[in-house]
Design a protein around this motif. Sequence first.
Motif, PDB file in Angstrom:
ATOM      1  N   SER A 191      -1.852   8.911   4.313  1.00 46.97           N
ATOM      2  CA  SER A 191      -3.205   8.721   4.084  1.00 46.97           C
ATOM      3  C   SER A 191      -3.923  10.129   3.931  1.00 46.97           C
ATOM      4  O   SER A 191      -4.519  10.299   2.923  1.00 46.97           O
ATOM      5  N   PHE A 200       0.768  -1.141   0.035  1.00 45.55           N
ATOM      6  CA  PHE A 200      -0.074   0.107   0.002  1.00 45.55           C
ATOM      7  C   PHE A 200       0.988   1.205   0.084  1.00 45.55           C
ATOM      8  O   PHE A 200       0.407   2.117  -0.760  1.00 45.55           O
ATOM      9  N   SER A 243      -5.395   6.162   0.074  1.00 43.27           N
ATOM     10  CA  SER A 243      -5.653   6.625   1.202  1.00 43.27           C
ATOM     11  C   SER A 243      -6.319   5.318   2.155  1.00 43.27           C
ATOM     12  O   SER A 243      -5.711   5.359   3.261  1.00 43.27           O
ATOM     13  N   VAL A 244      -7.398   4.841   1.561  1.00 45.08           N
ATOM     14  CA  VAL A 244      -7.769   3.568   2.264  1.00 45.08           C
ATOM     15  C   VAL A 244      -6.868   2.485   2.771  1.00 45.08           C
ATOM     16  O   VAL A 244      -6.898   1.911   3.724  1.00 45.08           O
ATOM     17  N   GLY A 245      -5.904   2.079   1.597  1.00 46.61           N
ATOM     18  CA  GLY A 245      -5.067   1.230   1.557  1.00 46.61           C
ATOM     19  C   GLY A 245      -4.005   1.399   2.648  1.00 46.61           C
ATOM     20  O   GLY A 245      -3.654   0.745   3.743  1.00 46.61           O
ATOM     21  N   THR A 292      -3.501   0.528  10.404  1.00 48.25           N
ATOM     22  CA  THR A 292      -4.557  -0.332  11.211  1.00 48.25           C
ATOM     23  C   THR A 292      -3.710  -1.608  11.658  1.00 48.25           C
ATOM     24  O   THR A 292      -3.816  -1.918  12.706  1.00 48.25           O
ATOM     25  N   ILE A 293      -3.446  -2.229  10.535  1.00 45.92           N
ATOM     26  CA  ILE A 293      -2.748  -3.598  10.941  1.00 45.92           C
ATOM     27  C   ILE A 293      -1.424  -3.478  11.232  1.00 45.92           C
ATOM     28  O   ILE A 293      -1.156  -4.121  12.246  1.00 45.92           O
ATOM     29  N   LEU A 306      -4.427   3.773   5.323  1.00 41.60           N
ATOM     30  CA  LEU A 306      -5.333   3.477   6.610  1.00 41.60           C
ATOM     31  C   LEU A 306      -5.269   1.879   6.934  1.00 41.60           C
ATOM     32  O   LEU A 306      -5.151   1.704   8.135  1.00 41.60           O
ATOM     33  N   SER A 307      -5.477   1.262   6.228  1.00 41.32           N
ATOM     34  CA  SER A 307      -5.670  -0.176   6.651  1.00 41.32           C
ATOM     35  C   SER A 307      -4.247  -0.610   6.962  1.00 41.32           C
ATOM     36  O   SER A 307      -4.234  -1.627   7.918  1.00 41.32           O
ATOM     37  N   ALA A 308      -3.136  -0.114   6.195  1.00 37.75           N
ATOM     38  CA  ALA A 308      -1.891  -0.581   6.593  1.00 37.75           C
ATOM     39  C   ALA A 308      -1.596  -0.054   7.887  1.00 37.75           C
ATOM     40  O   ALA A 308      -0.934  -0.990   8.728  1.00 37.75           O
TER      41      ALA A 308
END
Length: 174
Positions: free
Chosen positions: A64, A3, A157-159, A165-166, A161-163
Motif C-alpha cells: 500500500s 485488492f 493503496s486504500v484497498g 486490516t481485514i 490497507l483494507s485487506a
Amino acid sequence: MTFFEGSMYLWIFLQFPALEFAHEEGGWGDTMSFGIIFAAMMLPRSRWVVTTSKLLALTLIIASICFIIPTLYHNEAVTFWCFCIFEVCCGIYFPSVAHLRERIIEDHIRARVSSVLRIPLNLFVVIGLVSNREEIVKLMKSRLGRQHRENVFGICSVGLLSAATILGVLGTDE
C-alpha cells in the motif's frame, strides 16, 4: 486477493507511465532506459515462505505504501524503488496466499472458490483501467493521465490497507 492481485495488474499497466512522468518532472529529458529498469525488477527473488497471516498483513501494508508514495513524490528514483519493493511484495504474497488457501479452504472446493474470486478481481482491474473515457494510449502520457494514475494508485493503496486490516482482524497465527 482482489485488492492485491487487482493492484498488481493495474500496476503492470501504469508503472512505466508513472516512471516516465517522474523522469520528466525530474528534468531528465524524454527518454528512459526501460531495459535496465525491467532487468532490475526481474532480479532473482527469495524462496522464503511466509508462514503467518500477520506477515502477509505487513506485506499488504508495505505494498500500500509503495502505491501511495509515487502519488505524493514525483521523483523518478523514489517511484522506481517503490515499484521494486512492490515486486518483492509480490514474491511474498503469492506463496503466502497459497499457504493460507490450503489451510482455510477445503481441497474439494478450493478451485471453485478461487474461480469465483476471479470475478471481483477482473472487475476491479477493468474498472480501474477504463474509469476514464480517454483513449488508454493518450491517457497514459497526458496530464489527465497522471491524475488518473494517481487516483488508481490511491484506490489500490486504500484497498491494500483494507485487506491488511481485514487480514489482521480475521487472520490466524499458526
